[in-house]
Design an enzyme around this catalytic site. Structure first.
Site, PDB file in Angstrom:
ATOM      1  N   THR A  79       6.354  54.032  10.246  1.00 15.84           N
ATOM      2  CA  THR A  79       5.347  53.098   9.774  1.00 15.84           C
ATOM      3  C   THR A  79       4.174  53.325  10.713  1.00 15.84           C
ATOM      4  O   THR A  79       4.361  53.907  11.771  1.00 15.84           O
ATOM      5  CB  THR A  79       5.862  51.642   9.951  1.00 15.84           C
ATOM      6  OG1 THR A  79       7.102  51.510   9.277  1.00 15.84           O
ATOM      7  CG2 THR A  79       4.910  50.607   9.428  1.00 15.84           C
ATOM      8  N   THR A 119       7.664  47.901  12.968  1.00 18.30           N
ATOM      9  CA  THR A 119       8.138  49.185  12.476  1.00 18.30           C
ATOM     10  C   THR A 119       9.644  49.199  12.604  1.00 18.30           C
ATOM     11  O   THR A 119      10.214  48.431  13.377  1.00 18.30           O
ATOM     12  CB  THR A 119       7.496  50.350  13.255  1.00 18.30           C
ATOM     13  OG1 THR A 119       8.078  51.577  12.803  1.00 18.30           O
ATOM     14  CG2 THR A 119       7.691  50.227  14.758  1.00 18.30           C
ATOM     15  N   GLY A 120      10.287  50.097  11.851  1.00 19.83           N
ATOM     16  CA  GLY A 120      11.746  50.162  11.891  1.00 19.83           C
ATOM     17  C   GLY A 120      12.305  50.010  10.492  1.00 19.83           C
ATOM     18  O   GLY A 120      11.586  50.163   9.506  1.00 19.83           O
ATOM     19  N   GLY A 168      13.083  48.392   7.305  1.00 15.34           N
ATOM     20  CA  GLY A 168      12.444  47.241   6.677  1.00 15.34           C
ATOM     21  C   GLY A 168      13.392  46.085   6.442  1.00 15.34           C
ATOM     22  O   GLY A 168      13.036  44.916   6.660  1.00 15.34           O
ATOM     23  N   ARG A 196      12.113  49.579  -4.448  1.00 11.27           N
ATOM     24  CA  ARG A 196      12.410  48.958  -3.154  1.00 11.27           C
ATOM     25  C   ARG A 196      11.103  48.502  -2.497  1.00 11.27           C
ATOM     26  O   ARG A 196      10.114  49.224  -2.503  1.00 11.27           O
ATOM     27  CB  ARG A 196      13.134  49.972  -2.266  1.00 11.27           C
ATOM     28  CG  ARG A 196      13.568  49.424  -0.903  1.00 11.27           C
ATOM     29  CD  ARG A 196      12.731  50.020   0.197  1.00 11.27           C
ATOM     30  NE  ARG A 196      13.151  49.558   1.517  1.00 11.27           N
ATOM     31  CZ  ARG A 196      12.453  49.755   2.617  1.00 11.27           C
ATOM     32  NH1 ARG A 196      11.315  50.430   2.565  1.00 11.27           N
ATOM     33  NH2 ARG A 196      12.860  49.291   3.769  1.00 11.27           N
ATOM     34  N   VAL A 197      11.080  47.298  -1.950  1.00 15.87           N
ATOM     35  CA  VAL A 197       9.860  46.750  -1.344  1.00 15.87           C
ATOM     36  C   VAL A 197       9.989  46.786   0.172  1.00 15.87           C
ATOM     37  O   VAL A 197      10.984  46.333   0.739  1.00 15.87           O
ATOM     38  CB  VAL A 197       9.587  45.316  -1.853  1.00 15.87           C
ATOM     39  CG1 VAL A 197       8.369  44.722  -1.160  1.00 15.87           C
ATOM     40  CG2 VAL A 197       9.376  45.327  -3.366  1.00 15.87           C
ATOM     41  N   SER A 198       8.969  47.342   0.819  1.00 19.33           N
ATOM     42  CA  SER A 198       8.953  47.485   2.278  1.00 19.33           C
ATOM     43  C   SER A 198       8.499  46.197   2.960  1.00 19.33           C
ATOM     44  O   SER A 198       7.681  45.446   2.424  1.00 19.33           O
ATOM     45  CB  SER A 198       7.976  48.606   2.639  1.00 19.33           C
ATOM     46  OG  SER A 198       7.723  48.607   4.015  1.00 19.33           O
ATOM     47  N   ASP A 199       8.988  45.993   4.173  1.00 18.88           N
ATOM     48  CA  ASP A 199       8.519  44.868   5.010  1.00 18.88           C
ATOM     49  C   ASP A 199       7.033  44.993   5.349  1.00 18.88           C
ATOM     50  O   ASP A 199       6.397  43.991   5.711  1.00 18.88           O
ATOM     51  CB  ASP A 199       9.301  44.833   6.327  1.00 18.88           C
ATOM     52  CG  ASP A 199       9.011  46.081   7.151  1.00 18.88           C
ATOM     53  OD1 ASP A 199       9.468  47.172   6.759  1.00 18.88           O
ATOM     54  OD2 ASP A 199       8.275  45.976   8.149  1.00 18.88           O
TER      55      ASP A 199
HETATM   56  N1  GLY Z   1       9.366  49.575   7.987  1.00 16.90           N
HETATM   57  C1  GLY Z   1       9.074  50.389   6.892  1.00 16.90           C
HETATM   58  C2  GLY Z   1      10.039  50.314   5.815  1.00 16.90           C
HETATM   59  O1  GLY Z   1      11.228  50.101   6.028  1.00 16.90           O
HETATM   60  O2  GLY Z   1       9.648  50.458   4.700  1.00 16.90           O
END
Ligand code: GLY
Length: 307
Positions: A169, A218-219, A221, A197-200
């Site tokens: 990220t 980051t990491g 999601g 799929r929806v990212s954080d």
């Molecule tokens: N942190 C980014 C994702 O998992 O999409």
């Protein structure tokens, strides 16, 4: 007020696959220098965050914009969000394709009554904005996808940082000369994920700011969402925790829950911080006197809070 800025280019297990410590440091420091120059010229925190996200999205080494990972069907879908601590306003775009800088879409949505758009709606909005069609695909990402296809998609996510599975990220948090805070985050996602799929990165779990603090995560999601990490740290600071106490408590919880994640942030007093449970977080900052980074720290859970 002394301005401050911190940026990240993801978290994961190692940065070997990104060209090594010095290459990554040079890339991050060049961006930090440009952003700090803008802050010194009284550019707003929001504009600096947008510019920082654009620069990081344009750097193919990182998983956002150009260099984004491919999803399970071989398509790139990117997500980004922006939060202005002054107006306390969040905007974002989820799973957008064929543009150069997803953060520009999030920025345009700051003034809209509908501030988070996804999929078809995001594509329509991109067309309304008149953004040029752009292919963010790189050979590296295509080859990763082709390799995985040979194994019938055995990996659960792309090798975003390095040799072993990780996540990537980009993010920026800035405090400007007027004391305003802003945070921005952008990603290509985990890689090889299911369509939809929806990212954080386009949620307050992954990116949040008030007048008290700003955080970009980051990491993985799903881990960030389960911890609601960005909003949790910011709300703790807003409710009176020191930045140090907020990071200590939030990362102790994330460690206990065996999460794989990281975060960067700045509070209204100018305290810069980063934290991680993953082995590596690619963070760099400028505190007005010097630059610093997180590239050569020990593996595992760790926080840094500048005094
Ligand atoms: N942190 C980014 C994702 O998992 O999409």
């Amino acid at each position: 007020m002394q301005p401050k800025v911190i940026i990240h280019g993801g978290a994961g297990s190692s940065l070997g696959g990104k060209g090594g410590v010095e290459v990554v440091r040079q890339s991050l420091y060049q961006i930090v220098d440009e952003l700090y120059g803008l802050l010194q010229n009284n550019t707003s925190a929001l504009d600096v965050v947008v510019r920082g996200c654009q620069l990081l999205e344009d750097e193919p080494r990182f998983n956002a914009g150009t260099g984004s990972v491919l999803q399970s069907d071989g398509q790139i879908r990117m997500s980004a969000s922006l939060m202005d601590g002054l107006s306390h306003r969040f905007s974002g775009v989820i799973n957008v394709s064929r543009i150069k800088n997803p953060i520009d879409v999030a920025n345009s949505l700051q003034a809209s009554p509908d501030r988070v758009l996804s999929d078809n709606g995001a594509a329509e909005f991109v067309r309304e904005l008149g953004l040029s069609v752009y292919n963010p695909l790189t050979d590296k990402r295509l080859n990763e996808w082709l390799e995985d296809r040979k194994q019938n998609f055995s990996r659960s996510m792309a090798d975003v940082i390095a040799e072993s599975p990780g996540t990537g990220t980009i993010g920026v948090v800035a405090l400007d000369t007027e004391g305003r805070l802003a945070a921005g985050t952008s990603t290509g996602g985990k890689g090889f994920e299911k369509i939809g799929r929806v990212s954080d990165s386009a949620m307050p779990a992954g990116n949040y700011a008030t007048g008290s603090a700003g955080i970009s995560c980051t990491g993985i999601g799903e881990d960030i969402i389960d911890e609601c990490l960005a909003a949790k740290i910011v709300i703790r600071v807003t409710d009176g925790f020191s930045m140090k106490a907020a990071f200590e408590r939030s990362f102790a919880e994330a460690h206990e829950h065996k999460r794989d994640l990281g975060a960067i942030g700045i509070d209204a007093n100018g305290i810069i911080a980063w934290g991680k449970t993953s082995d590596v977080i690619l963070a760099a900052f400028h505190d007005g006197h010097k630059k610093g980074d997180s590239l050569e720290v020990q593996k595992g859970t760790q926080i840094f809070v500048a005094e």
